[in-house]
Design an enzyme around this catalytic site. Structure first.
Site, short mmCIF file in Angstrom:
data_model
loop_
_atom_site.label_atom_id
_atom_site.label_comp_id
_atom_site.label_asym_id
_atom_site.label_seq_id
_atom_site.Cartn_x
_atom_site.Cartn_y
_atom_site.Cartn_z
N SER A 136 0.85 -1.19 0.00
CA SER A 136 0.00 0.00 0.00
C SER A 136 0.89 1.24 0.00
O SER A 136 1.72 1.41 0.90
CB SER A 136 -0.90 -0.01 1.24
OG SER A 136 -1.73 1.12 1.25
N LYS A 159 -0.82 -0.84 -4.54
CA LYS A 159 -2.08 -0.17 -4.20
C LYS A 159 -1.76 1.28 -3.92
O LYS A 159 -0.86 1.58 -3.13
CB LYS A 159 -2.68 -0.85 -2.97
CG LYS A 159 -3.72 -0.05 -2.20
CD LYS A 159 -4.43 -0.95 -1.21
CE LYS A 159 -4.68 -0.24 0.10
NZ LYS A 159 -5.45 -1.11 1.03
N LYS A 184 -3.07 4.89 -2.51
CA LYS A 184 -4.07 5.64 -1.78
C LYS A 184 -4.49 6.82 -2.66
O LYS A 184 -3.62 7.46 -3.27
CB LYS A 184 -3.49 6.17 -0.46
CG LYS A 184 -3.23 5.10 0.56
CD LYS A 184 -4.50 4.44 1.02
CE LYS A 184 -4.22 3.43 2.11
NZ LYS A 184 -5.44 2.78 2.60
N ASP A 212 -7.18 2.79 -3.35
CA ASP A 212 -7.94 2.74 -2.10
C ASP A 212 -8.28 4.17 -1.68
O ASP A 212 -7.38 4.98 -1.44
CB ASP A 212 -7.13 2.06 -1.00
CG ASP A 212 -7.95 1.87 0.28
OD1 ASP A 212 -7.43 1.25 1.23
OD2 ASP A 212 -9.11 2.33 0.33
N GLU A 228 -11.03 0.47 -4.01
CA GLU A 228 -11.38 0.04 -2.66
C GLU A 228 -12.11 1.15 -1.92
O GLU A 228 -11.63 2.30 -1.88
CB GLU A 228 -10.09 -0.34 -1.93
CG GLU A 228 -10.23 -0.99 -0.60
CD GLU A 228 -8.88 -1.32 0.03
OE1 GLU A 228 -7.85 -1.35 -0.69
OE2 GLU A 228 -8.84 -1.49 1.26
N ASP A 278 -13.94 -2.49 2.05
CA ASP A 278 -13.04 -2.67 3.20
C ASP A 278 -13.86 -2.29 4.44
O ASP A 278 -14.50 -3.14 5.06
CB ASP A 278 -11.80 -1.79 2.99
CG ASP A 278 -10.86 -1.74 4.20
OD1 ASP A 278 -9.74 -1.19 4.06
OD2 ASP A 278 -11.23 -2.23 5.28
N LYS A 309 -10.17 -8.03 6.67
CA LYS A 309 -9.27 -7.63 7.75
C LYS A 309 -9.80 -8.25 9.04
O LYS A 309 -10.85 -7.83 9.55
CB LYS A 309 -9.23 -6.11 7.92
CG LYS A 309 -8.46 -5.37 6.86
CD LYS A 309 -8.50 -3.88 7.15
CE LYS A 309 -7.81 -3.11 6.05
NZ LYS A 309 -8.00 -1.66 6.21
N GLY A 343 -4.45 -4.92 5.42
CA GLY A 343 -3.42 -4.69 6.44
C GLY A 343 -3.72 -3.44 7.25
O GLY A 343 -4.38 -2.52 6.76
C1 LIG Z 1 -2.27 -0.77 4.47
C2 LIG Z 1 -3.49 0.05 4.39
O1 LIG Z 1 -3.66 0.81 3.48
N1 LIG Z 1 -4.38 -0.09 5.40
C3 LIG Z 1 -5.66 0.51 5.57
C4 LIG Z 1 -5.55 1.99 5.88
C5 LIG Z 1 -4.69 2.33 7.02
C6 LIG Z 1 -3.83 3.38 6.85
C7 LIG Z 1 -3.06 3.83 7.88
C8 LIG Z 1 -3.09 3.22 9.11
C9 LIG Z 1 -2.30 3.67 10.18
C10 LIG Z 1 -2.35 3.05 11.39
C11 LIG Z 1 -3.21 1.98 11.56
C12 LIG Z 1 -4.00 1.53 10.52
C13 LIG Z 1 -3.95 2.15 9.29
C14 LIG Z 1 -4.76 1.71 8.23
C15 LIG Z 1 -6.60 0.28 4.39
O2 LIG Z 1 -6.46 -0.68 3.66
O3 LIG Z 1 -7.55 1.06 4.25
MG LIG Z 2 -8.64 0.00 2.67
#
Ligand SMILES: CC(=O)N[C@@H](Cc1ccc2ccccc2c1)C(=O)O
Ligand SMILES: [Mg+2]
Length: 368
Positions: A135, A161, A163, A189, A214, A239, A263, A291
Site C-alpha cells: 500500500s 495499491k 491511496k 484505495d 477500494e 473494506d 481484515k 493490512g
Molecule cells: C495498508 C493500508 O492501506 N491499510 C488501511 C488503511 C490504514 C492506513 C493507515 C493506518 C495507520 C495506522 C493503523 C491503521 C492504518 C490503516 C486500508 O487498507 O484502508
Molecule cells: Mg482500505
C-alpha cells in the site's frame, strides 16, 4: 482451557516514513497488544485500532478501556472451554470488533500453542507462501510517488495499491501506468473519500485497468456502492463496510462489491474472517487480506489467513520492512514477492523480549 488473566500492553513503533491516506497522516503506530495467559500456554493478539478514530470508530484507548471494563470480565465470567467460545461470550457487548478480535486471537494463539497447531493449519491454509502487495500512501509529488513505486517493484511486490483522494487520483494512476506499464497489478484505495456524485469522475479511472477501487464511498453507504458499481467499469472492493459474514453476504447480494478486503481485526477476529472467506467463496467473490500496519504478531496471523484458497489476490501483507526499521518479532522478509506462512505452534512467532521492552509504553495485568 483455564484462563488466569490478560496483559494489556501499549507499544509505540515509529514508521520508517510517514503514511498518508485520505483520512490523515501517521508517523508512528501506537499498538495495543493482548497477552492471554492460560494454565498451559500464553497467546498474543494485536488490536489493529489506530490511536485516533479516523479509519473506524475504534481507537487504542477505547479498545483498552472496553477490554478492561467489559470484554475481559465477560470472558472470565463465561469460563470459555476454547477460543470458539470467545465470540459468543462477548456477543452481548455491542461493537468494538477490533478489541474483541485481539482478545479472541490471544486466546486462540494460547490454545493452538498448547496443542502444537499452527494458525495456518487451524484456519485451513492450502499454500505455504503467499504473494504480497504493498500500500503506497499519498505523496507530495508525482515524481516522489514514482520513486516509491519503483522501489517496491524492485523489492518484488506482486501488486501496487495507491491511496487516492479527490485531487490525487487520476493523475497518479496515469503516471504509474505510463511509467511501469499495463502488466503491473495496480489498484486504488479511497478510504471513503468520495460520494456518489463523483461517479463520473471515478469513471475516469476505468481506462487504466485497475484490479479494483477500494471503499470509494462512506462505510455505511452500501447502496451507494451498488449504484456506483453500475456507473464505473473498475470493480468495486469493500473494506470498511464489511464488518461480518452477514454484512459481506448483504453487500454481495446488493451488488455493492465484486471483491472483498478481509481484515480480521475489522470483523472481530480470524474465525469470523474465515466465515467471510467462505461466504465470498460461495458467491465466487475473490478476497484478499487487508493490512493495518501490524507488527509481526498480527502479520503472522494475516499471512496464515491469506493462505486460504479464496485469497486469490495479493493482500496488503507486506514485509515488516515496509513500515518498521525493527519489528518486535523476527521480521517478515519478502522472498520473490512472497511471504512464508509460519509453521510453528499458534502464530508461529513470538515477540523478542528486549525489543518489546524498548517500544513498550504501558503494561497492565487483569486477573480472570
Ligand atoms: C495498508 C493500508 O492501506 N491499510 C488501511 C488503511 C490504514 C492506513 C493507515 C493506518 C495507520 C495506522 C493503523 C491503521 C492504518 C490503516 C486500508 O487498507 O484502508
Ligand atoms: Mg482500505
Amino acid at each position: 482451557m483455564k484462563l488466569t488473566g490478560c496483559e494489556l500492553r501499549r507499544i509505540s513503533m515509529p514508521l520508517l516514513s510517514p503514511f498518508r491516506t485520505s483520512f490523515g497522516t501517521v508517523t508512528s503506530r501506537e499498538v495495543l497488544l493482548v497477552r492471554a495467559v492460560t494454565e498451559d500456554a500464553e497467546g498474543w493478539g494485536e488490536c489493529v485500532a489506530m490511536s485516533g478514530p479516523l479509519y473506524s470508530s475504534e481507537y487504542t484507548e477505547a479498545a483498552a478501556g472496553v477490554l478492561r471494563d467489559h470484554l475481559i470480565p465477560a470472558l472470565a465470567a463465561a469460563v470459555p472451554g476454547s477460543a470458539t467460545a470467545v465470540a459468543p461470550a462477548l456477543a452481548p457487548i455491542k461493537g468494538h470488533r477490533m478489541a474483541k478480535a485481539a482478545l479472541e486471537t490471544a486466546v486462540l494463539d494460547a490454545e493452538l500453542r498448547a496443542e502444537g497447531r499452527s494458525f495456518g493449519r487451524e484456519l485451513g491454509a492450502v499454500v505455504d507462501r503467499v504473494p504480497c502487495g504493498v500500500s503506497v500512501g499519498i505523496m507530495d509529488s508525482i515524481p516522489a510517488l514514482l520513486d516509491a513505486v519503483d522501489g517496491y517493484l524492485s523489492e518484488g511486490y506482486a501488486r501496487i495499491k495507491l491511496k487516492i483522494e479527490p485531487g490525487w487520483d487520476i493523475e497518479p494512476v496515469r503516471a504509474v501506468r505510463e511509467r511501469f506499464g499495463d502488466q503491473v497489478l495496480l489498484q486504488a484505495d479511497a478510504n471513503t473519500a468520495y460520494s456518489l456524485s463523483d461517479a463520473r469522475h471515478l469513471a475516469g479511472l476505468d481506462p487504466f485497468g485497475l484490479l479494483l477501487i477500494e471503499q470509494p464511498l462512506d462505510e455505511e453507504d452500501v447502496l451507494g456502492h451498488a449504484d456506483l458499481a453500475r456507473l464505473i467499469r473498475t470493480p468495486v472492493c469493500l473494506d470498511e463496510s464489511i464488518t461480518s459474514a452477514a454484512s459481506a453476504a448483504a453487500a454481495i447480494r446488493l451488488g455493492a462489491c465484486q471483491i472483498v478486503n478481509i481484515k480480521p481485526g475489522r470483523v472481530g477476529g480470524y474465525l469470523e474472517a474465515r466465515r467471510i472467506h467462505d461466504v465470498c467463496a460461495a458467491h465466487g467473490v475473490p478476497v484478499w487480506c487487508g493490512g493495518m500496519l501490524e507488527t509481526g504478531l498480527g502479520r503472522a496471523a494475516n499471512v496464515a489467513l491469506a493462505a486460504l484458497p479464496g485469497f486469490t489476490l495479493p493482500g496488503d501483507t507486506s514485509a515488516s520492512g515496509r513500515y518498521y526499521a525493527a519489528d518486535i518479532t523476527e521480521p517478515f522478509v519478502l522472498d520473490q514477492g512472497h511471504l512464508s506462512v509460519p509453521t510453528g505452534p499458534g502464530l508461529g512467532v513470538t515477540p523478542d523480549p528486549d525489543r518489546l521492552a524498548e517500544v513498550t509504553t504501558r503494561v497492565e495485568w487483569i486477573s480472570m
